[in-house]
Design an enzyme around this catalytic site. Structure first.
Site, PDB file in Angstrom:
ATOM      1  N   CYS A 375      27.687  44.142 -70.526  1.00  0.00           N
ATOM      2  CA  CYS A 375      26.698  44.871 -71.324  1.00  0.00           C
ATOM      3  C   CYS A 375      26.109  46.038 -70.539  1.00  0.00           C
ATOM      4  O   CYS A 375      24.913  46.056 -70.241  1.00  0.00           O
ATOM      5  CB  CYS A 375      25.617  43.901 -71.774  1.00  0.00           C
ATOM      6  SG  CYS A 375      26.317  42.559 -72.723  1.00  0.00           S
ATOM      7  N   TYR A 405      39.288  43.811 -52.294  1.00  0.00           N
ATOM      8  CA  TYR A 405      37.909  44.034 -52.752  1.00  0.00           C
ATOM      9  C   TYR A 405      37.785  43.909 -54.266  1.00  0.00           C
ATOM     10  O   TYR A 405      37.013  44.632 -54.896  1.00  0.00           O
ATOM     11  CB  TYR A 405      37.393  45.401 -52.264  1.00  0.00           C
ATOM     12  CG  TYR A 405      37.512  45.563 -50.765  1.00  0.00           C
ATOM     13  CD1 TYR A 405      36.678  44.845 -49.913  1.00  0.00           C
ATOM     14  CD2 TYR A 405      38.472  46.406 -50.207  1.00  0.00           C
ATOM     15  CE1 TYR A 405      36.804  44.970 -48.531  1.00  0.00           C
ATOM     16  CE2 TYR A 405      38.594  46.530 -48.834  1.00  0.00           C
ATOM     17  CZ  TYR A 405      37.758  45.820 -48.008  1.00  0.00           C
ATOM     18  OH  TYR A 405      37.893  45.944 -46.650  1.00  0.00           O
TER      19      TYR A 405
END
Ligand code: LLP
Length: 447
Positions: A375, A405
């Site tokens: 969101c 990563y």
């Protein structure tokens, strides 16, 4: 009608121009159904079995990258930076291939030890190691500890009960540019000691005077995604000169020089990457010159690649959950993952490619933005990528170069659990890390 449609068998094993070997694992192909396969396993089959999103990891690719480092640097010590990606199995493959492991926390150390890595081949890093972690590392018999501050010199002095080898992290003040979040070689940042400073002199004096601390060399880490090998040559020149000063001032001959990691890889076709042959030549020449100029014995070089070993072994797969064409604006392809499994776009402005994995599209294409499910408007995964115009909800997308990563930076933001890691090799898949579920989240929430 294209040739591929007339002769579908042409697809088998045929590297598509979009499956560029510099960003995909080298064993990536299209199969006879037009699906992308990595090391003999169709990404579609992985999605069916383990769900999406999922991190796919090519074991052969990781092992090959380790071998390539050892081949290019036969006299250097290669120490894998576990922060890029660490699971017990990955640690095992890497140790198997003869690399050491660099850890930066008790958590990473515990995983490496659980994988059976020889503690003597582990290096501990970190800019703020707590007392308890130093104590744990010393008791575990970690081979070397890289000292990052004067506080750490004091803490370590009280923790050690037997001889402990240490390196001192210096900042050679080399600006490799790049994103400010990952520029570590310049003086004004939180890591290490300036090349010349009273605190540096004090750290060297204190360590040399301590009966159990053995200063075996210097360490530096210049930054991330460095593609110009000259920066490493410059680091060698500056640090060897500093080693010669230590010999002049204290009579101590330091024997190890750790140049850190930061080797650039290509995330998208055409991105610059660090050429290991060039790096080897430049480091060698710089060592020759610096050692001759300072009449200093050649130190053993160590390197700590993380991304260079694992980035290109990783592919993340997602299902398309929605497609939106904004009138007068962009076309968004929304997938079931996002910034919680790949925060690198939001953190560093990283750019990725995304490709349809479940069929080989041959029709018209359009330009789209692949967005995540979180969101936040900034939850984007890939911008301006070409997608087939007939792409539909439920289809599978793959993003290459996601081995470094990604899992290690992932979070459970928005209550979306972290994806599983599925290893592939020679046509077989196996789950290394399972998906994080709502039950896992509830387990930690002890109310
Ligand atoms: N050695 C030290 C002391 C490091 O701090 C690092 C990375 C490495 C080695 C390995 O660097 P590599 O070869 O993987 O570039 N989260 C960022 C990267 C931060 C790297 C921090 N240190 C990213 O996703 O780009």
């Amino acid at each position: 009608m294209t040739l591929l449609e007339i002769f579908p068998s042409l697809r088998s094993g045929m590297p598509s121009p979009r499956l560029d070997a510099t960003v995909w694992p080298r064993r990536t192909h299209y199969d006879e159904l037009g699906r992308i396969t990595v090391d003999g396993v169709a990404l579609d089959d992985i999605a069916d079995r383990y769900g999406t999103p999922a991190y796919v990891l090519g074991e052969t690719e990781i092992r090959d990258r380790c071998r390539s480092y050892r081949k290019h640097f036969p006299d250097a010590e290669i120490i894998y930076a576990a922060k890029a990606l660490l699971t017990r199995t990955v640690a095992g493959w890497i140790a198997d291939e003869g690399l050491g492991i660099d850890v930066c926390s008790a958590g990473e150390l515990a995983v490496a030890l659980a994988a059976g890595v020889d503690p003597g081949r582990i290096v501990l890093h970190g800019s703020g190691k707590p007392y308890a972690e130093l104590d744990y590392a010393v008791r575990a018999g970690v081979g070397r500890i890289v000292i990052d501050s004067l506080t750490e010199v004091s803490l370590l002095s009280t923790v050690v009960t037997r001889p402990q080898r240490v390196l001192l992290r210096l900042t050679p003040d080399i600006d490799v540019s790049g994103h400010p979040a990952v520029r570590t070689g310049v003086a004004d940042q939180k890591f290490g000691f300036p090349l010349h400073d009273e605190t540096t002199a004090e750290a060297i004096r204190t360590i040399l005077a301590h009966p159990l601390l053995e200063l075996c060399g210097f360490h530096c880490h210049l930054g991330s995604q460095i593609h110009d090998p000259d920066h490493y040559g410059e680091a060698v020149r500056r640090l060897v000169a500093r080693m010669a000063e230590v010999r002049r001032e204290h009579g101590a001959v330091l024997t190890q020089l750790n140049l850190g990691g930061g080797h650039a890889v290509a995330y998208r076709t055409g991105d610059a990457e660090l050429n290991l042959s060039e790096l080897a030549d430049i480091v060698d020449d710089a060592l020759d010159a610096a050692c001759a100029r300072n009449r200093f014995p050649r130190p053993v070089i160590a390197m700590e690649p993380g991304r260079g070993v694992v980035a290109r072994a990783g592919v993340t797969i997602y299902r398309v959950t929605a497609i939106k064409r904004v009138p007068g604006g962009r076309t968004f392809v929304i997938v079931d993952g996002g910034m919680n499994d790949n925060p690198r776009v939001a953190l560093y402005g990283a750019r990725y490619d995304a490709v349809l994995a479940s069929r080989h599209p041959t029709g018209p294409q359009l330009t789209a933005t692949v967005a995540g499910r979180c969101c936040e408007a900034g939850d984007l995964l890939a911008t301006d990528v070409r997608m087939p115009a007939d792409l539909h909800v439920g289809e599978l997308l793959a993003m290459p170069c996601t081995g470094a990563y990604h899992h290690s930076l992932a979070s459970a933001y928005n209550g979306v659990g972290r994806p599983p890691i599925i290893a592939v090799r020679d046509g077989r898949m196996r789950e290394l890390v399972r998906r994080e579920t709502p039950q896992d989240l509830l387990l930690r929430d002890i109310g």
